[in-house]
Design a protein around this motif. Structure first.
Motif, PDB file in Angstrom:
ATOM      1  N   THR A  66       0.844  -1.188   0.000  1.00  0.00           N
ATOM      2  CA  THR A  66       0.000   0.000   0.000  1.00  0.00           C
ATOM      3  C   THR A  66       0.879   1.238   0.000  1.00  0.00           C
ATOM      4  O   THR A  66       1.783   1.363   0.828  1.00  0.00           O
ATOM      5  CB  THR A  66      -0.908   0.017   1.252  1.00  0.00           C
ATOM      6  OG1 THR A  66      -1.721  -1.158   1.242  1.00  0.00           O
ATOM      7  CG2 THR A  66      -1.799   1.253   1.268  1.00  0.00           C
ATOM      8  N   THR A  68       0.893   5.117   0.652  1.00  0.00           N
ATOM      9  CA  THR A  68       0.109   6.104   1.395  1.00  0.00           C
ATOM     10  C   THR A  68       0.727   7.483   1.205  1.00  0.00           C
ATOM     11  O   THR A  68       1.947   7.625   1.283  1.00  0.00           O
ATOM     12  CB  THR A  68       0.077   5.755   2.900  1.00  0.00           C
ATOM     13  OG1 THR A  68      -0.506   4.464   3.055  1.00  0.00           O
ATOM     14  CG2 THR A  68      -0.718   6.774   3.694  1.00  0.00           C
ATOM     15  N   THR A 138      -5.325  11.934   4.174  1.00  0.00           N
ATOM     16  CA  THR A 138      -4.535  10.727   3.914  1.00  0.00           C
ATOM     17  C   THR A 138      -5.169   9.966   2.759  1.00  0.00           C
ATOM     18  O   THR A 138      -6.370   9.706   2.767  1.00  0.00           O
ATOM     19  CB  THR A 138      -4.487   9.829   5.164  1.00  0.00           C
ATOM     20  OG1 THR A 138      -3.883  10.557   6.234  1.00  0.00           O
ATOM     21  CG2 THR A 138      -3.691   8.557   4.896  1.00  0.00           C
ATOM     22  N   THR A 140      -4.659   6.464   0.086  1.00  0.00           N
ATOM     23  CA  THR A 140      -3.984   5.168  -0.057  1.00  0.00           C
ATOM     24  C   THR A 140      -4.240   4.607  -1.448  1.00  0.00           C
ATOM     25  O   THR A 140      -5.316   4.804  -2.022  1.00  0.00           O
ATOM     26  CB  THR A 140      -4.469   4.159   1.003  1.00  0.00           C
ATOM     27  OG1 THR A 140      -5.886   4.037   0.923  1.00  0.00           O
ATOM     28  CG2 THR A 140      -4.070   4.582   2.403  1.00  0.00           C
TER      29      THR A 140
END
Length: 189
Positions: A66, A68, A138, A140
């Protein structure tokens, strides 16, 4: 016996909490380049046009992980535009928050944001413009390696304030990584 088990569980929970708090503090510190230490997620950051972007790669297993990105406006009262905003904005206003990968990394899904989108009205624009609440956002992106080699993360965003106006949009700002089957690390240059 139950008391002993409770003490072990409490110690484990306290240790996990301390580790998570340390990781959050390190991420908040930012910096031009802050590669992760052994066992931690590789991290790097940059600041451009009034926004600090901190990137990290986590959960890397079997050539997948992932990516981010935390977008943090430097000034109070500034927000970022939605990831779903059209590339040219709404009636020319705004630019989407974006993250794409090229090279030996491929996206394994859509970019997702942690914040709720809210529409705002902008003078001279008939259609409401989708933005995130003021402050950090944020995002992702699930990624997978297409073999070992170099990859580039392309970052795009614009920040705006209803009181102070907008910053100049950032488009396709490159961040370089090196990818192998067991890790993805940011290029220090």
């Amino acid at each position: 016996m139950n008391l002993l088990r409770h003490i072990r569980h409490s110690r484990t929970a306290a240790l996990v909490g301390a580790v998570l708090l340390s990781c959050a503090a390190l991420a908040a510190c930012g910096g031009q380049h802050a590669e992760g230490t052994a066992g931690s997620a590789p991290t790097t950051s940059f600041t451009e046009q009034g926004v600090t972007v901190t990137l990290s790669v986590s959960d890397w297993h079997a050539s997948q992980g992932t990516l981010t990105a935390v977008f943090t406006p430097e000034r109070k009262g500034f927000h970022l535009y939605s990831t779903d905003l059209p590339a040219d904005g709404v009636e020319g206003v705004g630019r989407p928050t974006a993250m794409a990968v090229t090279g030996s990394l491929k996206a394994g899904g859509r970019l997702a944001a942690s914040a709720e989108v809210r529409p705002i009205t902008v003078p001279g624009v008939e259609t409401p413009v989708p933005v995130y609440p003021d402050g950090p956002v944020t995002t992702t992106l699930p990624v997978r390696a297409d073999g070992n080699g170099d990859a580039t993360v392309l970052i795009g965003y614009a920040s705006c304030s209803t009181r102070d106006g907008c910053t100049i949009p950032v488009s396709d700002r490159p961040v370089h990584l090196h990818v192998t089957g067991d890790r993805a690390t940011f290029d220090p240059h």
